[in-house]
Enzyme design. Structure first.
Site, PDB file in Angstrom:
ATOM      1  N   ARG A  45       0.865  -1.190   0.000  1.00 42.63           N
ATOM      2  CA  ARG A  45       0.000   0.000   0.000  1.00 42.63           C
ATOM      3  C   ARG A  45       0.893   1.229   0.000  1.00 42.63           C
ATOM      4  NH1 ARG A  45       2.446   2.008   3.737  1.00 42.63           N
ATOM      5  NH2 ARG A  45       0.884   3.635   3.730  1.00 42.63           N
ATOM      6  N   GLY A  46       0.266   2.423  -0.123  1.00 40.13           N
ATOM      7  CA  GLY A  46       1.038   3.658  -0.271  1.00 40.13           C
ATOM      8  C   GLY A  46       1.172   3.933  -1.767  1.00 40.13           C
ATOM      9  N   ALA A  47       0.887   5.191  -2.158  1.00 40.35           N
ATOM     10  CA  ALA A  47       0.768   5.496  -3.588  1.00 40.35           C
ATOM     11  C   ALA A  47       1.985   5.076  -4.432  1.00 40.35           C
ATOM     12  CB  ALA A  47       0.451   6.982  -3.760  1.00 40.35           C
ATOM     13  N   ARG A  79      -7.221  -0.411  -6.976  1.00 37.10           N
ATOM     14  CA  ARG A  79      -7.643   0.607  -5.998  1.00 37.10           C
ATOM     15  C   ARG A  79      -7.857   1.913  -6.768  1.00 37.10           C
ATOM     16  NH1 ARG A  79      -4.318   1.018  -0.452  1.00 37.10           N
ATOM     17  NH2 ARG A  79      -6.180   2.153   0.184  1.00 37.10           N
ATOM     18  N   GLN A 177      -1.824   2.354   9.894  1.00 39.37           N
ATOM     19  CA  GLN A 177      -0.526   2.458   9.213  1.00 39.37           C
ATOM     20  C   GLN A 177       0.470   3.305  10.009  1.00 39.37           C
ATOM     21  OE1 GLN A 177      -3.486   3.086   7.819  1.00 39.37           O
ATOM     22  NE2 GLN A 177      -3.556   2.585   5.660  1.00 39.37           N
ATOM     23  N   ASP A 218      -1.921  10.799  -2.084  1.00 43.29           N
ATOM     24  CA  ASP A 218      -2.328   9.808  -3.092  1.00 43.29           C
ATOM     25  C   ASP A 218      -2.624  10.472  -4.426  1.00 43.29           C
ATOM     26  OD1 ASP A 218      -2.897   8.386  -0.431  1.00 43.29           O
ATOM     27  OD2 ASP A 218      -2.935   6.827  -1.976  1.00 43.29           O
ATOM     28  N   ASN A 227      -5.414  12.421   0.530  1.00 41.27           N
ATOM     29  CA  ASN A 227      -4.530  11.562   1.341  1.00 41.27           C
ATOM     30  C   ASN A 227      -5.387  10.810   2.360  1.00 41.27           C
ATOM     31  OD1 ASN A 227      -1.761  10.689   1.899  1.00 41.27           O
ATOM     32  ND2 ASN A 227      -2.045  11.669   3.878  1.00 41.27           N
ATOM     33  N   LYS A 228      -4.729   9.974   3.122  1.00 38.87           N
ATOM     34  CA  LYS A 228      -5.404   9.095   4.076  1.00 38.87           C
ATOM     35  C   LYS A 228      -6.450   9.813   4.926  1.00 38.87           C
ATOM     36  CE  LYS A 228      -5.137   5.601   4.454  1.00 38.87           C
ATOM     37  NZ  LYS A 228      -6.119   4.740   3.781  1.00 38.87           N
TER      38      LYS A 228
HETATM   39  O1  MRU Z   1      -4.479   3.214   2.173  1.00 36.46           O
HETATM   40  P1  MRU Z   1      -2.996   3.424   2.051  1.00 36.46           P
HETATM   41  O2  MRU Z   1      -2.220   2.851   3.186  1.00 36.46           O
HETATM   42  O3  MRU Z   1      -2.486   2.987   0.698  1.00 36.46           O
HETATM   43  O4  MRU Z   1      -2.850   5.013   2.136  1.00 36.46           O
HETATM   44  C1  MRU Z   1      -1.568   5.555   2.074  1.00 36.46           C
HETATM   45  C2  MRU Z   1      -1.531   7.031   2.213  1.00 36.46           C
HETATM   46  O5  MRU Z   1      -2.532   7.690   2.363  1.00 36.46           O
HETATM   47  C3  MRU Z   1      -0.184   7.679   2.039  1.00 36.46           C
HETATM   48  O6  MRU Z   1      -0.088   8.845   2.812  1.00 36.46           O
HETATM   49  C4  MRU Z   1       0.020   8.056   0.553  1.00 36.46           C
HETATM   50  O7  MRU Z   1      -0.247   6.967  -0.269  1.00 36.46           O
HETATM   51  C5  MRU Z   1       1.385   8.564   0.290  1.00 36.46           C
HETATM   52  S1  MRU Z   1       2.596   7.304   0.410  1.00 36.46           S
HETATM   53  C6  MRU Z   1       4.106   7.978   0.029  1.00 36.46           C
END
Ligand code: MRU
Length: 314
Positions: A45-47, A79, A177, A218, A227-228
């Site tokens: 996970r994470g962009a 996603r 996370q 994201d 973002n999250k």
């Molecule tokens: O749902 P996730 O864990 O994929 O969400 C991740 C985030 O919101 C991060 O802040 C974002 O992807 C940036 S990662 C460098």
């Protein structure tokens, strides 16, 4: 530093982030379909990490002898919010059209991701002062990328420049996370870190405990940043207490075509909210809303730290 992912013998190995920090286990993906499942279930996970994994999913599709256009369409469904997923698939398709292999392109994209993050770290370091306490939300670290991290990359860079940095991590409900991944990364680097519940962020700012906020993204587009979930509340509190609020993100996270409010916000499984430690925290039939992301409007953002410098929000 623990590897988020690696490619070996035409297979992709993904560190299973659902069981961190207690277990370190890699899941082996031999097919692009297995990568899609790993993205959907948030093993990765994470962009940026989703982007690089998507590129490797295309590499696997090539190894499997599949039609790349078709595989790309399926990968794009994994996603909806992180633009890096779509960007990566399109980048591999273009590169293959130009005569390269998908495998070589993905390997190159993994390397580039790390060098881009190091540049973000260097630019980010310029806005961090010795002695700063930085609050971050979710995990925008090495685990969210091919390595080094974006928001945590900025903290890592400041630490490498011998600045004394303290970090506060929001736990980041529902899947934690912040607690499971960001705290782990900071502890591995010996950077002093404190964990708070999401609801404590405003309180810490009001008490004067936070000098700067740095988060990842994201998607960056006209009007703001996605973002999250919980990022918006952090940004609003930071504005109230005049605390600089930075977003660290590579240019591949920018969507120059759409308005941020047109972003599809992923709605995830209600069980993520309802079940804690295997037990329901409310009646099983409780109606749940579980948006995974929110939008921080441009006027709440001090600057966007990219590999090309610090930019104004779009
Ligand atoms: O749902 P996730 O864990 O994929 O969400 C991740 C985030 O919101 C991060 O802040 C974002 O992807 C940036 S990662 C460098």
């Amino acid at each position: 530093m623990i590897e988020t992912l690696y490619w070996k013998d035409n297979k992709l190995y993904l560190l299973d982030q659902t069981i961190l920090p207690h277990e370190i286990e890699y899941c082996e993906c031999k097919t692009y379909q297995e990568v899609i499942t790993a993205i959907k279930t948030m093993k990765v996970r994470g962009a940026p990490a989703i982007g690089v994994s998507a590129a490797y999913a295309m590499a696997l599709a090539e190894v499997q002898g599949e039609n790349l256009e078709q595989a790309g369409q399926e990968i794009k469904q994994a996603r909806p919010t992180a633009i890096n997923l779509f960007w990566a698939v399109d980048k591999v398709l273009k590169s293959v059209e130009q005569g390269n292999t998908a495998v070589d392109t993905a390997i190159q994209m993994e390397k580039e991701d790390i060098s881009i993050n190091k540049k973000i770290g260097e630019y980010g370091n310029t806005v961090i002062d010795d002695g700063d306490t930085i609050l971050t939300h979710c995990n925008a670290g090495a685990l969210a990328c091919a390595g080094y991290g974006t928001a945590l990359g900025v903290i890592r860079a400041a630490n490498e420049h011998d600045k004394n940095i303290n970090v506060i991590c929001d736990e980041t409900r529902p899947v934690l996370q912040g607690a499971r991944l960001s705290v782990f990364e900071m502890q591995e680097e010996n950077i002093p870190v404190r964990l708070i519940v999401d609801g404590a962020a405003g309180h810490m700012m009001q008490k004067g405990e936070v000098d700067k906020v740095v988060i990842g993204a994201d998607r960056v587009a006209k009007g703001g940043v996605a973002n999250k979930i919980g990022s918006l509340m952090v940004a609003l509190a930071a504005k109230r207490y005049n605390i600089p609020f930075y977003v660290a993100a590579p240019i591949s996270t920018f969507d120059f075509e759409n308005n941020i409010f047109d972003t599809k916000i992923e709605e995830r499984n209600p069980e993520e909210v309802l079940v804690v430690n295997g037990k329901y925290i409310a009646r099983e039939e409780t109606r749940v809303e579980n948006p995974a992301f929110d939008i921080v409007e441009s006027n709440l953002i001090t600057g966007i730290i990219t590999e090309e410098g610090i930019k104004k929000p779009l």
